[in-house]
Structures are given as structure tokens and as C-alpha cells.
Enzyme design. Structure first.
Site, PDB file in Angstrom:
ATOM      1  N   ARG A 179       0.674  -1.189   0.051  1.00 41.55           N
ATOM      2  CA  ARG A 179      -0.069   0.021   0.112  1.00 41.55           C
ATOM      3  C   ARG A 179       0.794   1.131   0.037  1.00 41.55           C
ATOM      4  O   ARG A 179       0.660   2.240   0.501  1.00 41.55           O
ATOM      5  CB  ARG A 179      -0.857  -0.054   1.191  1.00 41.55           C
ATOM      6  CG  ARG A 179      -2.017  -1.145   1.226  1.00 41.55           C
ATOM      7  CD  ARG A 179      -2.970  -1.311   0.132  1.00 41.55           C
ATOM      8  NE  ARG A 179      -3.767  -2.350   0.402  1.00 41.55           N
ATOM      9  CZ  ARG A 179      -3.096  -3.610  -0.281  1.00 41.55           C
ATOM     10  NH1 ARG A 179      -2.254  -3.741  -1.055  1.00 41.55           N
ATOM     11  NH2 ARG A 179      -3.878  -4.709   0.067  1.00 41.55           N
ATOM     12  N   CYS A 222     -10.724  -0.900   3.637  1.00 40.50           N
ATOM     13  CA  CYS A 222     -10.050  -1.103   4.770  1.00 40.50           C
ATOM     14  C   CYS A 222      -9.501   0.204   5.370  1.00 40.50           C
ATOM     15  O   CYS A 222      -8.849   0.877   4.693  1.00 40.50           O
ATOM     16  CB  CYS A 222      -8.844  -2.000   4.683  1.00 40.50           C
ATOM     17  SG  CYS A 222      -9.635  -3.693   4.173  1.00 40.50           S
ATOM     18  N   GLU A 276      -4.525   3.244   6.647  1.00 42.53           N
ATOM     19  CA  GLU A 276      -4.547   3.029   5.115  1.00 42.53           C
ATOM     20  C   GLU A 276      -5.079   3.899   4.534  1.00 42.53           C
ATOM     21  O   GLU A 276      -4.820   4.714   3.491  1.00 42.53           O
ATOM     22  CB  GLU A 276      -5.108   1.571   4.739  1.00 42.53           C
ATOM     23  CG  GLU A 276      -5.088   1.425   3.341  1.00 42.53           C
ATOM     24  CD  GLU A 276      -5.545  -0.097   2.966  1.00 42.53           C
ATOM     25  OE1 GLU A 276      -5.120  -1.059   3.886  1.00 42.53           O
ATOM     26  OE2 GLU A 276      -6.079  -0.064   1.850  1.00 42.53           O
TER      27      GLU A 276
HETATM   28  C1  LIG Z   1     -15.621  -1.207  -0.924  1.00 41.86           C
HETATM   29  C2  LIG Z   1     -14.271  -0.931  -1.199  1.00 41.86           C
HETATM   30  C3  LIG Z   1     -13.307  -1.903  -1.204  1.00 41.86           C
HETATM   31  C4  LIG Z   1     -11.972  -1.710  -1.328  1.00 41.86           C
HETATM   32  N1  LIG Z   1     -11.300  -2.677  -1.485  1.00 41.86           N
HETATM   33  C5  LIG Z   1      -9.962  -2.495  -1.646  1.00 41.86           C
HETATM   34  C6  LIG Z   1      -8.889  -3.724  -1.961  1.00 41.86           C
HETATM   35  O1  LIG Z   1      -9.190  -4.849  -2.013  1.00 41.86           O
HETATM   36  N2  LIG Z   1      -7.683  -3.296  -2.019  1.00 41.86           N
HETATM   37  C7  LIG Z   1      -7.035  -2.086  -1.899  1.00 41.86           C
HETATM   38  O2  LIG Z   1      -5.943  -1.950  -2.070  1.00 41.86           O
HETATM   39  N3  LIG Z   1      -8.045  -1.013  -1.709  1.00 41.86           N
HETATM   40  C8  LIG Z   1      -9.242  -1.115  -1.804  1.00 41.86           C
HETATM   41  N4  LIG Z   1     -10.185  -0.264  -1.317  1.00 41.86           N
HETATM   42  C9  LIG Z   1      -9.597   1.276  -1.283  1.00 41.86           C
HETATM   43  C10 LIG Z   1      -9.523   2.112  -2.796  1.00 41.86           C
HETATM   44  O3  LIG Z   1     -10.846   1.885  -3.276  1.00 41.86           O
HETATM   45  C11 LIG Z   1      -8.366   1.835  -3.238  1.00 41.86           C
HETATM   46  O4  LIG Z   1      -7.258   2.523  -2.392  1.00 41.86           O
HETATM   47  C12 LIG Z   1      -8.075   2.780  -4.614  1.00 41.86           C
HETATM   48  O5  LIG Z   1      -6.955   2.384  -5.321  1.00 41.86           O
HETATM   49  C13 LIG Z   1      -8.279   4.174  -4.484  1.00 41.86           C
HETATM   50  O6  LIG Z   1      -8.599   4.950  -5.649  1.00 41.86           O
HETATM   51  P1  LIG Z   1      -9.291   6.521  -5.725  1.00 41.86           P
HETATM   52  O7  LIG Z   1      -9.307   6.528  -7.311  1.00 41.86           O
HETATM   53  O8  LIG Z   1     -10.701   6.320  -5.300  1.00 41.86           O
HETATM   54  O9  LIG Z   1      -8.309   6.907  -4.847  1.00 41.86           O
HETATM   55  P2  LIG Z   1      -8.649   8.309  -4.031  1.00 41.86           P
HETATM   56  O10 LIG Z   1      -9.527   7.770  -2.925  1.00 41.86           O
HETATM   57  O11 LIG Z   1      -9.569   9.274  -4.973  1.00 41.86           O
HETATM   58  O12 LIG Z   1      -7.499   9.065  -3.728  1.00 41.86           O
HETATM   59  C14 LIG Z   1      -6.514   8.208  -2.831  1.00 41.86           C
HETATM   60  C15 LIG Z   1      -5.283   8.824  -2.883  1.00 41.86           C
HETATM   61  O13 LIG Z   1      -4.515   8.810  -4.268  1.00 41.86           O
HETATM   62  C16 LIG Z   1      -4.036  10.250  -4.724  1.00 41.86           C
HETATM   63  N5  LIG Z   1      -4.452  10.175  -6.101  1.00 41.86           N
HETATM   64  C17 LIG Z   1      -5.654   9.662  -6.779  1.00 41.86           C
HETATM   65  N6  LIG Z   1      -5.498   9.776  -8.207  1.00 41.86           N
HETATM   66  C18 LIG Z   1      -4.245  10.413  -8.260  1.00 41.86           C
HETATM   67  C19 LIG Z   1      -3.582  10.502  -9.384  1.00 41.86           C
HETATM   68  N7  LIG Z   1      -4.104  10.557 -10.909  1.00 41.86           N
HETATM   69  N8  LIG Z   1      -2.241  11.263  -9.125  1.00 41.86           N
HETATM   70  C20 LIG Z   1      -1.835  11.223  -8.114  1.00 41.86           C
HETATM   71  N9  LIG Z   1      -2.393  11.128  -6.907  1.00 41.86           N
HETATM   72  C21 LIG Z   1      -3.729  10.617  -7.100  1.00 41.86           C
HETATM   73  C22 LIG Z   1      -5.157  11.131  -3.965  1.00 41.86           C
HETATM   74  O14 LIG Z   1      -4.492  12.264  -3.791  1.00 41.86           O
HETATM   75  C23 LIG Z   1      -5.081  10.312  -2.688  1.00 41.86           C
HETATM   76  O15 LIG Z   1      -4.344  10.793  -1.630  1.00 41.86           O
HETATM   77  C24 LIG Z   1     -11.720  -0.197  -1.337  1.00 41.86           C
HETATM   78  C25 LIG Z   1     -12.499   0.754  -1.092  1.00 41.86           C
HETATM   79  C26 LIG Z   1     -13.850   0.354  -0.990  1.00 41.86           C
HETATM   80  C27 LIG Z   1     -14.565   1.669  -0.676  1.00 41.86           C
END
Ligand SMILES: Cc1cc2nc3c(=O)[nH]c(=O)nc-3n(C[C@H](O)[C@H](O)[C@H](O)COP(=O)(O)OP(=O)(O)OC[C@H]3O[C@@H](n4cnc5c(N)ncnc54)[C@H](O)[C@@H]3O)c2cc1C
Length: 287
Positions: A164, A212, A283
Site C-alpha cells: 500500500r 480497509c 490506510e
Molecule cells: C468497498 C471498497 C473496497 C475496497 N477494496 C480494496 C482492496 O481490495 N484493495 C485495496 O488496496 N484498496 C481497496 N479499497 C480502497 C480504494 O478503493 C483503493 O485504495 C483505490 O485504489 C483508491 O482509488 P481512488 O481513485 O478512489 O483514490 P482516491 O481515494 O480518490 O485517492 C486516494 C489517494 O490517491 C491520490 N490520487 C488519486 N489519483 C491520483 C492521481 N491521478 N495522481 C496522483 N495522486 C492520485 C489522492 O490524492 C489520494 O491521496 C476499497 C475501497 C472500498 C470503498
């Protein structure tokens, strides 16, 4: 007025852009649909010194009820080009759909992505993973735009990823696109469907959460199992609750505030520490 300024919005409620459903207004809000849009946004940031935040799908963030006194740049750079085993994808594309579509084509490496509700950029930033797979494994290169406006292709070999953790967590700028290199495996689609089925059975998938909340303390010890052992499933603060299904998911069971979630985080951390002497690291990213 520039295209950036005409499309700049204000007062957007961040709860509408987060899977937690929590968060007050952003002073400024902009949807970047192209590389040029992000360059324009950074040029504006440099000229105004307004703080900014890059948002994907908001599935790993907890926003504050007071909102964000700066610019939220929502990454909507969404394209996908597939050629043999190589996939070139915009950082704002859905990571879940990428996992589904590549697996359907008999390509293996991203089966775990199906069901992770984030963008490709968010997945690389977080080095998202599940079922023993993680985003960095099949990553080939990324296109990164620094805050100062320089675009650079960076190869995986130049980057060091961990659980992560990605180098982008320490860099100022935004991921624009990425290339993944996958390998052929006829069973990929079956594996992807099994992973999704397990996810739906074991996680509160329909609830409002950010996945998580805490990092696993080690490879052999999951935060969820620790929280469960401390008898915390179902515990509530206000409208925030530890999920009954998966103890590492804190859910917004109604109109939870960010203060409710933060208080619940502290309660869980304190109880787990008192019983196990293990301190749980977050996380989820709190803005
Ligand atoms: C139901 C559910 C299940 C999930 N299951 C998992 C799982 O199995 N495994 C796991 O690892 N995670 C899981 N997650 C967490 C999450 O979905 C992941 O971490 C996902 O990769 C975050 O992507 P996002 O686009 O929503 O990022 P955001 O939440 O929008 O941003 C997260 C971070 O990334 C940065 N960021 C986003 N896009 C960019 C970009 N283009 N350039 C630079 N920085 C950027 C943001 O500034 C922020 O700091 C889950 C979440 C939920 C709600």
C-alpha cells in the site's frame, strides 16, 4: 477567460465524491478530462498558491465536514487502449472495469482489481492490492505530471513500491496515464469472477465506506482479525460503525460526520493497543 477558469466550480460537496459519503464543500473544484486540463490546473495553482488535492473516485479518503479550503482536481482522464498484452490507460479510468475487461480477454495480472471502486491513478498511488496481487506487479510505466508542469515517463524499474505504498505518496504532482503489461492466461476470467464473489460475500460492499481503514500490521496479521479479536465488530460512535461483516471496514451507517469516524478510529486504535500493544496505522487518507 481561459477554459480552466470557465470550468472552475466552487462549493461542491465532497461527500458526493467520496464512497464514505462524508465531506463538506471544496472552495474550488475542477474536473480534469485531459492532460492539458491538468497542466492548466497546475499553472493556476502555481500562479495563485492555492493548496490542491488530486481526487480519483474518493474510495480511499476521508474528507472533513468543514470541506477543503483549496482546489480539488478530480481526475477524469479516462481512456483505454489494448494491444496484445499491453494496456495503456488514463489515470482517471475505472480500475474495477480495467480488471474485468482484461480478465475477460484472457489476460492475467489485474483480476483482483474488479470490485476495487477506485481509479487507475488512485490504485497506483496506493499500490492497491487484494488476493496476493498488487497494482505495481504488472505495471510497466506511468506518465507523471509534476506540480511545476514537467511531464515525465517513469518506468517501473525506477520506482520502489511496497505494501500500500508508492513513491507518488511523496511526490507533488499527478499521474496522467499508465501502461500495464499482462500475461496470457485462459483462466483469468474465472479467477476474476471468483475474487469478486468472495469480495461481495466478505466485505460490506453496499455500505458507505473507504474500504480497509487500517494497514495490516504484518503479512501474517490482518488488522481486521485484530479488531475482531478485541470484540469491536458493530461498535458505534455517532453514525460511524465498525462493520459486522469485516472489522477493518468502518462504515457510515447513516449521517455520519468526519468527527464520528475520527472518534471511532481513535476508539479502535486505543482498544487494540490496550489488548495487543499493536498500534494500527491508517490506510485511508484523511484530508
Ligand atoms: C468497498 C471498497 C473496497 C475496497 N477494496 C480494496 C482492496 O481490495 N484493495 C485495496 O488496496 N484498496 C481497496 N479499497 C480502497 C480504494 O478503493 C483503493 O485504495 C483505490 O485504489 C483508491 O482509488 P481512488 O481513485 O478512489 O483514490 P482516491 O481515494 O480518490 O485517492 C486516494 C489517494 O490517491 C491520490 N490520487 C488519486 N489519483 C491520483 C492521481 N491521478 N495522481 C496522483 N495522486 C492520485 C489522492 O490524492 C489520494 O491521496 C476499497 C475501497 C472500498 C470503498
Amino acid at each position: 477567460m481561459s477554459s480552466f477558469e470557465t470550468r472552475l466550480q466552487s462549493g461542491k460537496r465532497l461527500g458526493d465524491y467520496s464512497t464514505f459519503g462524508i465531506g463538506g464543500p471544496a472552495r474550488y473544484f475542477f474536473e480534469a478530462r485531459s492532460f492539458r486540463d491538468l497542466e492548466d490546473a497546475f499553472a493556476w495553482v502555481r500562479s495563485t498558491s492555492v493548496p490542491y488535492f488530486i481526487l480519483g473516485k474518493g474510495s480511499n479518503c476521508l474528507f472533513d465536514d468543514l470541506g477543503f479550503d483549496g482546489l480539488v482536481i478530480r481526475n477524469k482522464i479516462d481512456f483505454c487502449e489494448m494491444e496484445d498484452q499491453r494496456v495503456h490507460v488514463g489515470a482517471g479510468a475505472s480500475f474495477s472495469l480495467l480488471g474485468k475487461h482484461t480478465a475477460r480477454r484472457g489476460l492475467s495480472g489485474l483480476e483482483f482489481a474488479c470490485g476495487i471502486p477506485g481509479t487507475v491513478g488512485g490504485a497506483i498511488f496506493m499500490n492497491a492490492g487484494a488476493n496476493g496481487q498488487e497494482t505495481s506487479t504488472c505495471l510497466h510505466d506511468v506518465l507523471f505530471l509534476s506540480e511545476s508542469g514537467d511531464q515525465r515517463k517513469i518506468f517501473k524499474e525506477e520506482l520502489s513500491f511496497a505494501y500500500r505504498t508508492s513513491p507518488f505518496q511523496k511526490l507533488r504532482g499527478a499521474l496522467l496515464s499508465a501502461c500495464f503489461f499482462l500475461h496470457r492466461a485462459p483462466e483469468a476470467h474465472g479467477t476474476q469472477k471468483l475474487i469478486l464473489k468472495k469480495r461481495i460475500e466478505t466485505q460490506p460492499y453496499q455500505e458507505k465506506s473507504a474500504g480497509c481503514m487500517f494497514r495490516n500490521p504484518s503479512r501474517d496479521l490482518s488488522a481486521g482479525a485484530l479488531i475482531d479479536r478485541c470484540g469491536l465488530k458493530g461498535v458505534k460512535v455517532g453514525n460511524a460503525q465498525v462493520s459486522e461483516l469485516h472489522a477493518n471496514f468502518l462504515i457510515n451507517s447513516g449521517r455520519a460526520t468526519s468527527a464520528d469516524v475520527k472518534a471511532l478510529i481513535e476508539l479502535v486504535r486505543t482498544r487494540v493497543y490496550e489488548k495487543t500493544q499493536i498500534f494500527l496505522d491508517l490506510e485511508v487518507r484523511i484530508l
